[in-house]
Design an enzyme around this catalytic site. Structure first.
Site, short mmCIF file in Angstrom:
data_model
loop_
_atom_site.label_atom_id
_atom_site.label_comp_id
_atom_site.label_asym_id
_atom_site.label_seq_id
_atom_site.Cartn_x
_atom_site.Cartn_y
_atom_site.Cartn_z
N ASN A 142 0.84 -1.20 0.00
CA ASN A 142 0.00 0.00 0.00
C ASN A 142 0.88 1.26 0.00
OD1 ASN A 142 -2.31 1.51 -0.06
ND2 ASN A 142 -3.15 0.72 1.87
N HIS A 174 -8.45 3.53 8.59
CA HIS A 174 -8.97 2.26 8.11
C HIS A 174 -10.41 2.02 8.55
CE1 HIS A 174 -4.87 1.03 6.93
NE2 HIS A 174 -5.49 0.17 6.15
#
Length: 489
Positions: free
Chosen positions: A326, A357
């Protein structure tokens, strides 16, 4: 085409949820539109205004099809943040924008998880909002900082919506800088990267024309196909949930539990490889992502790539794994948090990552564990690694050991991220007797390491001290010369 494909696959005998099918169908449709966009709406054939309008409308269409009226949250989040940018002063605009954007994302995540849809992790409408949050806050900080490499002007509303909600990145990103996106829209993204050699000269025929992304797109689509096949083949055979099954825990030797956990996480990662590589291929197919040339003259299309698979699977440290996983999110966290937080930037960065998140407790358990893991890995690297650099054979032994430790540590850390809830997560850690937590704490206490900022400050202070001493020496030398001249006179 997207509607028919999604409906047809949904009615067939498949274990995929409808929204996963919709997501994949929309991404395949976006891939076709990306090719059309590059060929028929090339900057040489149409204006940036038209390219902005088409990219934005296609993005909203895909969002509406995939998420329904929940996609209005994308407009709300972008609209609120744009209002903050316009009306807030330049000095505090980035702070207000960060609070509003992240706050709206967290509010939507709380509503989705605890009111409507607990446990349904994949393909939810807050996924695109996470990417939009990165883009909005990155733009706000770039406007505020005014750095030469990232200095941007205040965008118009159309440019702003196009940057946040274009069809290439609306569903899965990745994040990109505003300047890079505008260069892509205006067709000026190739020229600056043609001069990236040390001598500032072009490499002959390779840099005389606009490079084609065809080979890279095909390669990435092949990677997507392989990743999807591996994931579908193994995800049901190696579920992470088996790691907390009582029969499995009680009847399986511990070393086999460790091996199973590694294999279960290895089977889970191709899902992310598929999603992020497909998103990268879509951007490349539209002509976005060119990043200069390799030494052999071949074009590089990794400007906004989100992962490096081989570097992930063969990572020999916790940091190397995170640096290649990521990637764009890691860069965003570094720019908006790590480089700006005056106190314990590592812990602050992991905490921000957990908040970004979502609100599942497992996320916070994972990232809190990640703090301890990172500190321990840093201590080992600084204190033990130098002893293995005396020869190539010792270095290879060190790499093998650290690779195995890194894979086990990563698997151990991200179990709560997959299980989501507190109960199953603690059940897993209890079955392992919290051994890696305790080991990492012991390493951190036994092998202290100065922070990089302190080391940099110490080096800077040392340089300043040396400079002062040199100046004092020169001053004394000058005084002595003057005194000798006076005596001679």
């Amino acid at each position: 085409i997207v509607c028919l494909l999604g409906d047809k696959v949904h009615r067939s005998q498949t274990h995929f949820p409808n929204r996963k099918v919709n997501f994949v169908a929309c991404q395949l449709f976006a891939l076709l539109m990306a090719v059309w966009f590059r060929l028929y709406l090339h900057p040489s054939k149409t204006s940036p205004f038209i390219r902005h309008v088409v990219a934005t409308l296609l993005g909203f269409y895909l969002a509406l099809f995939c998420f329904g009226w929940y996609s209005l949250h994308f407009l709300m989040q972008s609209g609120l943040s744009y209002s903050v940018m316009v009306f807030a002063g330049l000095e505090h605009m980035h702070k207000y924008c960060f609070i509003v954007t992240l706050g709206y994302l967290i509010l939507c995540q709380i509503t989705r998880v605890y009111v409507f849809d607990y446990g349904m992790y994949s393909a939810d409408f807050t996924g695109p909002m996470m990417v939009i949050t990165q883009k909005i806050t990155s733009l706000a900080f770039e406007i505020h900082d005014g750095k030469k490499s990232h200095c941007v002007r205040m965008p118009s509303l159309l440019e702003y919506l196009s940057y946040n909600c274009n069809f290439m990145g609306i569903l899965a990103g990745p994040t990109c800088s505003y300047n890079d996106y505008m260069a892509f829209i205006e067709g000026t993204g190739y020229q600056p990267r043609h001069q990236e050699n040390a001598n500032g000269k072009e490499n002959g025929k390779y840099k005389q024309s606009e490079p084609s992304p065809k080979n890279d797109v095909i390669s990435k689509l092949c990677t997507c196909a392989i990743s999807l096949f591996i994931y579908l083949s193994l995800c049901k055979l190696l579920p992470v949930e088996r790691s907390i099954n009582d029969d499995f825990v009680n009847n399986t030797p511990f070393h086999l539990q460790v091996i199973y956990l590694y294999l279960a996480m290895l089977a889970l990662r191709p899902k992310y490889y598929f999603v992020w590589t497909l998103a990268d291929a879509i951007n490349n197919a539209a002509g976005f992502g060119f990043n200069g040339y390799n030494k052999d003259g071949s074009p590089r299309w990794d400007l906004i790539s989100n992962l490096r698979i081989l570097d992930i699977e063969f990572a020999t440290s916790f940091k190397l794994f995170l640096d290649n996983w990521n990637i764009q999110t890691a860069l965003w966290l570094k720019r908006v948090c790590y480089e700006r937080c005056p106190i314990n930037p590592t812990a602050a960065t992991f905490l921000l990552s957990a908040m970004w998140h979502g609100v599942y407790p497992g996320y916070y358990l994972t990232f809190l564990t990640g703090i301890v893991m990172t500190m321990a890995a840093r201590a080992v690297r600084h204190n033990i690694r130098p002893y293995f650099l005396v020869s190539d054979s010792h270095k290879r032994i060190y790499d093998v050991i650290t690779w195995a430790c890194t894979q086990v540590a990563i698997s151990y850390t991200v179990v709560p991220f997959v299980l989501l809830a507190v109960g199953p997560s603690f059940k897993f850690y209890r079955s392992w007797y919290f051994c890696l937590h305790l080991l990492c704490l012991l390493v951190v206490v036994a092998l202290p390491v100065k922070s990089r900022r302190r080391q940099a400050k110490a080096q800077q202070d040392g340089l300043q001290k040396d400079s002062l001493q040199e100046n004092q020496t020169e001053h004394n030398s000058t005084d002595n010369n003057c005194n000798q001249k006076d005596k001679a006179t």
